[in-house]
Write a protein that holds these residues in place. Structure first.
Motif, PDB file in Angstrom:
ATOM      1  N   LEU A  13       0.975  -1.219   0.069  1.00 29.37           N
ATOM      2  CA  LEU A  13       0.108   0.041   0.068  1.00 29.37           C
ATOM      3  C   LEU A  13       0.724   1.307  -0.101  1.00 29.37           C
ATOM      4  O   LEU A  13       0.472   2.265  -0.668  1.00 29.37           O
ATOM      5  N   THR A  14       1.775   1.178   0.671  1.00 25.79           N
ATOM      6  CA  THR A  14       2.823   2.376   0.917  1.00 25.79           C
ATOM      7  C   THR A  14       3.576   2.521  -0.692  1.00 25.79           C
ATOM      8  O   THR A  14       3.696   3.594  -0.912  1.00 25.79           O
ATOM      9  N   GLY A  15       4.056   1.692  -1.191  1.00 27.25           N
ATOM     10  CA  GLY A  15       4.826   1.619  -2.123  1.00 27.25           C
ATOM     11  C   GLY A  15       3.913   2.289  -3.376  1.00 27.25           C
ATOM     12  O   GLY A  15       4.125   3.100  -4.284  1.00 27.25           O
ATOM     13  N   PHE A  16       2.576   1.637  -3.404  1.00 25.75           N
ATOM     14  CA  PHE A  16       1.758   2.161  -4.557  1.00 25.75           C
ATOM     15  C   PHE A  16       1.439   3.595  -3.996  1.00 25.75           C
ATOM     16  O   PHE A  16       1.122   4.546  -5.191  1.00 25.75           O
ATOM     17  N   ALA A  17       1.187   4.014  -2.996  1.00 26.57           N
ATOM     18  CA  ALA A  17       0.911   5.455  -2.797  1.00 26.57           C
ATOM     19  C   ALA A  17       1.897   6.369  -3.044  1.00 26.57           C
ATOM     20  O   ALA A  17       1.755   7.474  -3.610  1.00 26.57           O
ATOM     21  N   LEU A  18       3.129   5.898  -2.546  1.00 22.61           N
ATOM     22  CA  LEU A  18       4.216   6.818  -2.970  1.00 22.61           C
ATOM     23  C   LEU A  18       4.476   6.753  -4.484  1.00 22.61           C
ATOM     24  O   LEU A  18       4.871   7.900  -5.009  1.00 22.61           O
ATOM     25  N   GLY A  19       4.369   5.704  -5.115  1.00 23.52           N
ATOM     26  CA  GLY A  19       4.416   6.015  -6.582  1.00 23.52           C
ATOM     27  C   GLY A  19       3.629   6.734  -7.316  1.00 23.52           C
ATOM     28  O   GLY A  19       3.620   7.453  -8.418  1.00 23.52           O
ATOM     29  N   ALA A  20       2.310   6.734  -6.675  1.00 19.88           N
ATOM     30  CA  ALA A  20       1.327   7.553  -7.424  1.00 19.88           C
ATOM     31  C   ALA A  20       1.566   8.971  -7.166  1.00 19.88           C
ATOM     32  O   ALA A  20       1.338   9.849  -8.156  1.00 19.88           O
ATOM     33  N   VAL A  21       1.755   9.413  -5.828  1.00 18.97           N
ATOM     34  CA  VAL A  21       2.433  10.748  -5.494  1.00 18.97           C
ATOM     35  C   VAL A  21       3.586  11.006  -6.694  1.00 18.97           C
ATOM     36  O   VAL A  21       3.466  12.263  -7.319  1.00 18.97           O
ATOM     37  N   GLY A  31       7.616   6.742 -10.514  1.00 19.26           N
ATOM     38  CA  GLY A  31       6.565   6.601  -9.838  1.00 19.26           C
ATOM     39  C   GLY A  31       5.840   5.203 -10.562  1.00 19.26           C
ATOM     40  O   GLY A  31       5.322   4.515  -9.596  1.00 19.26           O
ATOM     41  N   VAL A  32       6.150   4.922 -11.578  1.00 18.96           N
ATOM     42  CA  VAL A  32       5.508   3.756 -12.118  1.00 18.96           C
ATOM     43  C   VAL A  32       6.249   2.387 -11.744  1.00 18.96           C
ATOM     44  O   VAL A  32       5.545   1.371 -11.283  1.00 18.96           O
ATOM     45  N   ILE A  33       7.425   2.345 -11.573  1.00 22.04           N
ATOM     46  CA  ILE A  33       8.178   1.553 -10.910  1.00 22.04           C
ATOM     47  C   ILE A  33       7.731   1.236  -9.371  1.00 22.04           C
ATOM     48  O   ILE A  33       7.411  -0.053  -9.097  1.00 22.04           O
ATOM     49  N   LEU A  34       7.577   2.186  -8.675  1.00 25.27           N
ATOM     50  CA  LEU A  34       7.083   1.938  -7.266  1.00 25.27           C
ATOM     51  C   LEU A  34       5.600   1.418  -7.128  1.00 25.27           C
ATOM     52  O   LEU A  34       5.328   0.577  -6.387  1.00 25.27           O
ATOM     53  N   GLY A  38       4.506  -1.910  -5.720  1.00 21.37           N
ATOM     54  CA  GLY A  38       3.309  -2.001  -4.488  1.00 21.37           C
ATOM     55  C   GLY A  38       2.319  -2.894  -5.050  1.00 21.37           C
ATOM     56  O   GLY A  38       2.046  -3.960  -4.039  1.00 21.37           O
ATOM     57  N   LEU A  39       2.002  -3.309  -6.359  1.00 17.76           N
ATOM     58  CA  LEU A  39       1.047  -4.274  -6.563  1.00 17.76           C
ATOM     59  C   LEU A  39       1.754  -5.524  -6.483  1.00 17.76           C
ATOM     60  O   LEU A  39       0.874  -6.531  -6.340  1.00 17.76           O
ATOM     61  N   VAL A  40       2.960  -5.856  -6.847  1.00 14.96           N
ATOM     62  CA  VAL A  40       3.583  -7.074  -6.435  1.00 14.96           C
ATOM     63  C   VAL A  40       3.428  -7.639  -5.105  1.00 14.96           C
ATOM     64  O   VAL A  40       3.200  -8.691  -4.814  1.00 14.96           O
ATOM     65  N   PHE A  41       3.925  -6.535  -4.056  1.00 14.82           N
ATOM     66  CA  PHE A  41       3.544  -6.973  -2.847  1.00 14.82           C
ATOM     67  C   PHE A  41       2.386  -7.396  -2.207  1.00 14.82           C
ATOM     68  O   PHE A  41       2.126  -8.402  -1.457  1.00 14.82           O
ATOM     69  N   GLN A  42       1.563  -6.613  -2.986  1.00 21.09           N
ATOM     70  CA  GLN A  42       0.061  -7.036  -2.622  1.00 21.09           C
ATOM     71  C   GLN A  42      -0.476  -8.206  -3.168  1.00 21.09           C
ATOM     72  O   GLN A  42      -0.997  -8.915  -2.321  1.00 21.09           O
ATOM     73  N   VAL A  43       0.003  -8.503  -4.388  1.00 20.49           N
ATOM     74  CA  VAL A  43      -0.256  -9.868  -4.632  1.00 20.49           C
ATOM     75  C   VAL A  43       0.405 -11.057  -3.966  1.00 20.49           C
ATOM     76  O   VAL A  43      -0.179 -11.848  -3.530  1.00 20.49           O
ATOM     77  N   ILE A  44       1.492 -10.715  -3.399  1.00 23.33           N
ATOM     78  CA  ILE A  44       2.334 -11.693  -2.597  1.00 23.33           C
ATOM     79  C   ILE A  44       1.557 -11.924  -1.270  1.00 23.33           C
ATOM     80  O   ILE A  44       1.282 -13.003  -0.828  1.00 23.33           O
ATOM     81  N   SER A  45       1.008 -10.839  -0.709  1.00 27.78           N
ATOM     82  CA  SER A  45       0.400 -10.976   0.604  1.00 27.78           C
ATOM     83  C   SER A  45      -1.014 -11.746   0.474  1.00 27.78           C
ATOM     84  O   SER A  45      -1.352 -12.116   1.291  1.00 27.78           O
ATOM     85  N   LEU A  46      -1.572 -11.275  -0.839  1.00 20.61           N
ATOM     86  CA  LEU A  46      -2.913 -12.061  -1.061  1.00 20.61           C
ATOM     87  C   LEU A  46      -2.741 -13.437  -1.248  1.00 20.61           C
ATOM     88  O   LEU A  46      -3.414 -14.350  -0.987  1.00 20.61           O
ATOM     89  N   VAL A  47      -1.573 -13.837  -1.896  1.00 15.75           N
ATOM     90  CA  VAL A  47      -1.497 -15.372  -2.033  1.00 15.75           C
ATOM     91  C   VAL A  47      -1.205 -16.076  -1.033  1.00 15.75           C
ATOM     92  O   VAL A  47      -1.696 -17.017  -0.395  1.00 15.75           O
TER      93      VAL A  47
END
Length: 58
Positions: A13-21, A31-34, A38-47
């Motif tokens: 969540l933090t990485g995605f928000a920072l990337g959006a900013v 920003g796109v990389i972050l 962030g999305l990769v970390f979210q997918v890992i946590s959901l798995v």
């Protein structure tokens, strides 16, 4: 919920928000990389949550 799973979700969540900013303020590449990380970390946590639920460890 495991502490590592919670940390991955927060990092996502933090990485995605920072990337959006960063993307909105003009640093598009970083920003796109972050946001992607962030999305990769979210997918890992959901798995990890799905595996824990299947094993009966909520």
């Amino acid at each position: 919920m495991n502490g590592v799973t919670l940390a991955l979700a927060m990092l996502g969540l933090t990485g995605f928000a920072l990337g959006a900013v960063l993307s909105a303020t003009g640093q598009m590449n970083m920003g796109v990389i972050l946001m992607g990380l962030g999305l990769v970390f979210q997918v890992i946590s959901l798995v990890r949550l799905k595996r824990a639920k299947q094993q009966g460890k909520q």
